[in-house]
Each structure stands twice: as structure tokens, then as C-alpha cells.
Design a protein around this motif. Structure first.
Motif: not given
Length: 405
Positions: A60-68, A395-402
Motif C-alpha cells: 500500500q502507498y499513501a502520501e500527501g503534500s501542502l503547497t504554498l 511561485y509554488l513551494t511544496t512540502l510532502g511526505v509518503a
């Protein structure tokens, strides 16, 4: 029912995918500038090419991110008092993705994304007449399934559940026009997506994806004012959210370096005219301002993308570049959408913290070309004088975790 121009800014905003579309809906896609269709690797595979889920490891795979998303000011330059400058905006955009274990040759996944949206505000008088404030939110829930035909070929598809809401204010008092509008509306619509993946060799992937046209029926209330006296109307308008086709190819060398080329065709030519309805006749004096269908005559657009991935020991480095066309002709450009062609530059990384956990960051710069207008061409009563737009972009900045389990 008659038409209402008070909804025009919402409709224009919903159909700004080439100018304000956010195709980058995960850490990897942000880092690669959405050149991420043929060679996908994580839970976001469900969104970008569900057919490729068939070839992922059986876990199984799960991930999410948040972009400003930071949107600089758009600047319109002519002569005083017609020149103006929009407000800067900062918007948070989340996304989540999941892919389940395989069930024989079948597999399923689901994504929750915000594939479009913006806030555009003008405080200068002649721009405020058309778009004092425009805020748009779009949320998409996209469950998909894949089927593995053989070791080289798989297909996939899913449903698109879209919710959008918008808010519009415009005020002509500063420009000497005693008219004003306030509007809020929303809609819930459905569509579908299709995908296929072909692996002629272990190091080459060929992919095709398609997202359907979706007719968006915005429904809400519009308050129209003349000389400080207003009335509320039930209002609606149906417009197409156009189909998009992606063709991609990727090549991997030594299981380390991957190059992907992507071509996207967006079928904006379905957007010909804005035609609005409301529940009762408007005040006769407002008919010249608010009861007119607006031609749009947008054009199909091409986007060309290239992305590169370098996999090291625990770090994956990514970068991308894209050329993005605007669908908006000079004749129908407006202050709610001062769009132009763009060049997009991206970069990012992912760090493998443990066998199961990874995290990373990405950055995207969307540089809009300056756009000059020939006098006498635009329908807009200010822009018909000519002038030009500069600035804008994003300008888009993204932090993500999986996490894999």
C-alpha cells in the motif's frame, strides 16, 4: 429565464486552466513540472496515470503534500487613470493520494486534489469595476482502478467528483459608474478519466491519459446594484471545463537517470460564449450592463514538458521545464484573467528516511510573458484602448511526505 453578466467573473475563473491551472498535485509532479505521466512511482500514480498502478510493488502507498502558491501582482499599464495593479495573493493547496494492494490483475486508488483555484483582487478604480475580488476553489475526488493485461500493457480509468465555489465583487463607483455586483455560487459535477501504459522494454514507458470535459453549472445568488439600490437574484450558468489529452514517453538509464517528455492538448475551443440565467427579470436600467451574452472564442492549447529524475542512494533529485500556451485571445481578455503564455521552471528532491518513509520539497516558478494589446481589438471597454499586462505568474513551494506499508 434571462442572462446575467454578474456571474461572468466566476465562469471565467473556472475556465482558466491554462492560465491558473494547477496540474502539479504532488511532490514529485511539482518537482518535475507535471512531466510525470509515463514514469510515476508513488501513491500519486492514481492521479497521473492509474494504469501504472498495475506495475507497482504489491504493497500500500499513501502520501500527501501542502503547497504554498504565491501570486505576484498583475500590472496593467496604459495612461492614467486607467493603469492598475492587482493585489498579491498567498494560497495553500493540499493534496492526498492512496494506492491499495493488488487484487489479482486489478488495483484501485483514490486521490483528493485541488486542481485549480485562485484569488484575484484589484483596488484600482477601472479594474475594480470588473473584478474587485474573485476567489475560486476547486476540489476533486478521483477514485480509479487499473487492470494488468500482461507484463507490457495495462489500462486504467476512474471517476472525477468535482466541487467548486466562488465569490465575486465588483464596484464601479471609483470609475464613475454607479453599478455594483456581489455574487456567491457553487456546483457539484462529475466526469471521468482514462489511461493506458505500454512498456515495450524494461527501460521505456509509453503513456496516454485523458480527462473528460465537464459541464459546470454554477448556481448561487447575485446582488445587483444601481445608484446604491440593489436586488438579489437566483442565478446560474453552465460552461464546459474542457477535456485534456496527455501523451508521454520516458526512458531510464542504469536504473538511475530518467528523462520524460510530455505533450498536453487542452480543448479550450469548446468555450465559445458565456450565457447566464437568473430567476426573475432584472431592473430595466441594468439590462445594458448585466444582460448580455459574452463571446469568449478560446483556442485549444499545447503544453510541452520535460522532466529529469536522478536516483542516488537515499536522495532522488528532480527538475523540469515547460512551455505553456494561453487559450485567451486578445479580443476577449479581461481583468479577471490577464493571462499570457508562460515558461515554467521546477526542481525538488525526495529523501528516503526509512524503507517505508520518505519526505521532500519542491519549487516551481511560472513566468508569464508580458502581453501588449493592440488598440481597438479587445471587447473590454478599458482594454480596447490598448496598453499591456506584465508581472503575474506564480511561485509554488511544496512540502510532502509518503509512506509505504
Amino acid at each position: 429565464m434571462k442572462k446575467i453578466i454578474a456571474l461572468s467573473v466566476i465562469t471565467s475563473g473556472l475556465l482558466t486552466a491554462a492560465g491558473y491551472k494547477i496540474p502539479e498535485q504532488s511532490l514529485n509532479s511539482m518537482a518535475l513540472g507535471a512531466a510525470y505521466v509515463a514514469h510515476t512511482s508513488g501513491a500519486d500514480t492514481n492521479y497521473y496515470n492509474p494504469a501504472a498502478m498495475s506495475f507497482m510493488a504489491d504493497k500500500q502507498y499513501a502520501e500527501g503534500s501542502l503547497t504554498l502558491a504565491h501570486l505576484p501582482s498583475n500590472v496593467y499599464t496604459l495612461i492614467e487613470p486607467y493603469s492598475g495593479k492587482s493585489e498579491e495573493e498567498n494560497i495553500l493547496i493540499p493534496d492526498m493520494h492512496y494506492v491499495a494492494n493488488a487484487m489479482g490483475d486489478f488495483r484501485w486508488g483514490v486521490s483528493l486534489t485541488a486542481p485549480g483555484g485562485l484569488t484575484k483582487r484589484w483596488e484600482t478604480p477601472y479594474q475594480k469595476l470588473y473584478a474587485e475580488e474573485f476567489t475560486l476553489k476547486i476540489i476533486e475526488l478521483n477514485p480509479s482502478v487499473s487492470y494488468r493485461i500482461n507484463d507490457e500493457f495495462s489500462i486504467g480509468g476512474g471517476l472525477r467528483f468535482i466541487y467548486s465555489e466562488g465569490k465575486v465583487y465588483s464596484d464601479g463607483a471609483g470609475a464613475g459608474a454607479p453599478i455594483k455586483r456581489e455574487m456567491e455560487g457553487d456546483t457539484f459535477e462529475f466526469g471521468y478519466n482514462l489511461a493506458l501504459l505500454y512498456k515495450p522494454t524494461s527501460d521505456i514507458n509509453l503513456a496516454v491519459t485523458y480527462r473528460s470535459n465537464i459541464d459546470l453549472k454554477e448556481e448561487g445568488q447575485a446582488n445587483l446594484y444601481f445608484g446604491g439600490v440593489g436586488k438579489q437574484y437566483d442565478a446560474d450558468v453552465t460552461v464546459p471545463l474542457p477535456a485534456a489529452l496527455n501523451l508521454s514517453v520516458s526512458k531510464t538509464w542504469n536504473d538511475t537517470f530518467t528523462l520524460e517528455l510530455n505533450y498536453e492538448r487542452t480543448y479550450w475551443s469548446s468555450y465559445e460564449t458565456l450565457d447566464f440565467n437568473y430567476g426573475s427579470p432584472i431592473t430595466p436600467v441594468l439590462v445594458p450592463y448585466f444582460d448580455a451574452a459574452q463571446p469568449r472564442d478560446w483556442e485549444d492549447t499545447n503544453t510541452f514538458r520535460i522532466g529529469a529524475t536522478i536516483e542516488l542512494d537515499k536522495i532522488t533529485m528532480m527538475m523540469g521545464f515547460a512551455l505553456d500556451e494561453t487559450p485567451v485571445p486578445d479580443k476577449t481578455i479581461g481583468f479577471e484573467l490577464p493571462d499570457s503564455d508562460a515558461k515554467i521552471f521546477t526542481m525538488g528532491f525526495r529523501y528516503q528516511q526509512t524503507d517505508a518513509l520518505s519526505w521532500g520539497a519542491a519549487f516551481l516558478y511560472d513566468g508569464k510573458d508580458a502581453r501588449s494589446l493592440t488598440p481597438g481589438v479587445a471587447d473590454n471597454q478599458v482594454l480596447v484602448n490598448g496598453g499591456g499586462f506584465s508581472g503575474g505568474g506564480a511561485y509554488l513551494t511544496t512540502l510532502g511526505v509518503a509512506y509505504e506499508f
